[in-house]
Design an enzyme around this catalytic site. Structure first.
Site, mmCIF file in Angstrom:
data_model
loop_
_atom_site.group_PDB
_atom_site.id
_atom_site.type_symbol
_atom_site.label_atom_id
_atom_site.label_comp_id
_atom_site.label_asym_id
_atom_site.label_seq_id
_atom_site.Cartn_x
_atom_site.Cartn_y
_atom_site.Cartn_z
ATOM 1 N N HIS A 185 -31.472 -27.939 -26.895
ATOM 2 C CA HIS A 185 -31.305 -26.471 -26.997
ATOM 3 C C HIS A 185 -30.546 -25.992 -25.763
ATOM 4 C CE1 HIS A 185 -33.051 -22.348 -28.252
ATOM 5 N NE2 HIS A 185 -32.139 -22.119 -27.314
ATOM 6 N N HIS B 240 -27.313 -23.268 -24.186
ATOM 7 C CA HIS B 240 -26.281 -22.226 -24.299
ATOM 8 C C HIS B 240 -25.157 -22.553 -23.323
ATOM 9 C CE1 HIS B 240 -28.916 -19.618 -26.731
ATOM 10 N NE2 HIS B 240 -29.868 -20.160 -26.004
ATOM 11 N N LYS C 87 -29.092 -22.170 -36.941
ATOM 12 C CA LYS C 87 -30.037 -21.445 -36.097
ATOM 13 C C LYS C 87 -30.433 -20.120 -36.709
ATOM 14 C CE LYS C 87 -32.349 -20.525 -32.291
ATOM 15 N NZ LYS C 87 -31.833 -20.235 -30.954
ATOM 16 N N HIS D 180 -35.680 -19.465 -33.845
ATOM 17 C CA HIS D 180 -36.186 -18.605 -32.765
ATOM 18 C C HIS D 180 -37.421 -17.918 -33.346
ATOM 19 C CE1 HIS D 180 -35.638 -15.979 -29.103
ATOM 20 N NE2 HIS D 180 -36.593 -15.374 -29.778
ATOM 21 N N HIS E 98 -37.943 -23.531 -28.320
ATOM 22 C CA HIS E 98 -38.576 -23.002 -27.105
ATOM 23 C C HIS E 98 -39.979 -22.461 -27.366
ATOM 24 C CE1 HIS E 98 -36.650 -19.535 -28.870
ATOM 25 N NE2 HIS E 98 -35.516 -19.698 -28.278
ATOM 26 N N ASP F 66 -32.955 -24.602 -23.088
ATOM 27 C CA ASP F 66 -32.638 -23.189 -23.302
ATOM 28 C C ASP F 66 -31.950 -22.604 -22.071
ATOM 29 O OD1 ASP F 66 -32.380 -20.811 -24.688
ATOM 30 O OD2 ASP F 66 -34.414 -20.130 -24.249
HETATM 31 C C1 NCD Z 1 -30.758 -16.787 -24.707
HETATM 32 C C2 NCD Z 1 -29.335 -16.345 -24.342
HETATM 33 O O1 NCD Z 1 -29.146 -15.731 -23.290
HETATM 34 O O2 NCD Z 1 -28.420 -16.673 -25.095
HETATM 35 N N1 NCD Z 1 -31.689 -16.085 -23.881
HETATM 36 C C3 NCD Z 1 -32.958 -16.457 -23.616
HETATM 37 O O3 NCD Z 1 -33.677 -15.689 -22.970
HETATM 38 N N2 NCD Z 1 -33.453 -17.607 -24.012
HETATM 39 C C4 NCD Z 1 -30.981 -16.550 -26.154
HETATM 40 C C5 NCD Z 1 -32.216 -17.233 -26.684
HETATM 41 O O4 NCD Z 1 -32.281 -18.464 -26.797
HETATM 42 O O5 NCD Z 1 -33.174 -16.529 -27.051
HETATM 43 ZN ZN ZN Z 2 -31.804 -20.271 -26.537
#
Ligand code: NCD
Ligand code: ZN
Length: 361
Positions: A24, A26, A114, A152, A190, A263
């Protein structure tokens, strides 16, 4: 807890694992992507790349184009071809057609779809408003072709207390979803609560969960320690200590349903330190050292490899990585800030000391 507070005396001096994966992540896009991609590529063999760009990654063609941009960023960062593989995902909307799911599966590049409940988190405006009302055809196709749904797991009902959103999601969405689609592969992303852990442990069928390093290391007190601490704010939000303990127990139990997903979600300092700051913790740079701290504190370093390197590939139907990653017991201080596309990002636990670091190569 302090990540570096694990016993320093005794214990192994080095820790060598099958090269781990991040299920996971970003990575963002453009200059931010270029700033962060090496932090993950130095540690992990593969990562599930979240699709919440603006606009979101909704088609296989979008995912292919995004993958090409990630591969170009890796090349520019000096990462050898194939050393880090981005596993792409699609962003489910109320209108995702079943043909798009099949196209994604056939591409071999897309490994999950997702679910962002509309309004649940960063860049989720295009998310799903009512899963079992609008997404039946897409879910049928996913169950049919073995495409995992990455969830999520929070309701967005403003009447539900923020800290209860995961538990309520289990009753309102997860149970009916899995009753209607018992063979659908589902990853509860998460995971943050004892309720979530109990659900995943007891559910029948192909269900798993990712767990972040920050939810293993911190409870919600971290958000308010000495004042309001925006760099500990993420979604789902940190929970109370009893939930953290349940997550540590799950991650270190050896149960193959639980695996690593950082995450890691970079936001510039300014985007977080403001009147309405963004959710997301940046953990990619020190990810494996943070997880090692959590496992060592539980006296379970021996279970880190299953969680970080073996359980995830098994669930996704992929082989474990070839090669290894070695951590060494040398203290490292987490910097106060890291460069982020001409700006800066404050990493989680900035200024604190970690007991483990990546072995210099
Ligand atoms: C994530 C993001 O900033 O893209 N933020 C987070 O708090 N985890 C989005 C997500 O996974 O919920
Ligand atoms: Zn995330």
């Amino acid at each position: 807890m302090q990540p570096g507070s694990a016993r320093d005396a005794g214990g192994p001096r080095t820790l060598t694992l099958t090269r781990p994966d991040d299920w996971h992540l970003h990575l963002r896009d453009g200059a931010v992507l270029q700033s962060v991609v090496l932090d993950s590529a130095r540690q992990f063999g593969r990562a599930i790349i979240m699709p919440n760009l603006k606009p979101p990654v909704v088609t296989t063609a979008d995912a292919q184009a995004y993958r090409d941009r990630i591969l170009a960023a890796l090349r520019q960062a000096g990462v050898p071809d194939g050393a880090f593989q981005p596993l792409m995902t699609l962003y489910l909307t109320d209108n995702t057609p079943p043909e798009e799911i099949r196209r994604a599966r056939q591409s071999g590049l897309v490994h999950g779809v997702k679910l962002y409940p509309a309004g649940a988190t960063t860049h989720s405006d295009a998310g799903v408003t009512d899963l079992l009302k609008h997404c039946r055809a897409a879910l049928d196709a996913m169950q049919d072709c073995g495409m995992p749904l990455l969830v999520h797991g929070e309701v967005t009902d403003p009447d539900v207390d923020l800290f209860d959103r995961e538990a309520v999601f289990i009753d309102r969405v997860m149970r009916p979803l899995r009753q209607a689609y018992p063979a659908l592969k589902v990853v509860f992303e998460h995971l943050t609560t004892a309720d979530g852990v109990a659900y995943v442990r007891e559910a029948s069928g192909p269900v798993a969960a990712t767990i972040t390093a920050h939810h293993l290391l911190y409870n919600r007190n971290a958000l308010f320690k000495g004042g309001l601490r925006p760099h500990w704010y993420c979604l789902p939000v940190l929970k109370r200590e009893r939930h953290r303990l349940a997550l540590v127990d799950a991650a270190t139990s050896g149960d193959a349903r639980f695996f690593l997903g950082t995450d890691s979600a970079p936001h510039s300092r300014g985007a977080k330190e403001q009147d309405c700051g963004c959710a997301g913790c940046y953990t990619a740079r020190h990810a494996m050292a943070l997880y090692a701290a959590a496992f060592e504190a539980a006296d379970r370093l021996d279970r880190l490899e299953a969680f970080a390197s073996l359980n995830g590939p098994a669930f996704y139907g992929l082989p474990p990585n070839e090669g290894v990653l070695t951590l060494e017991r040398v203290p490292e201080r987490i910097p106060d800030a890291l460069p982020l596309a001409g700006d800066e990002v404050v990493p989680l636990a900035a200024g604190e000391s970690l007991a483990w670091r990546l072995q210099a190569r």
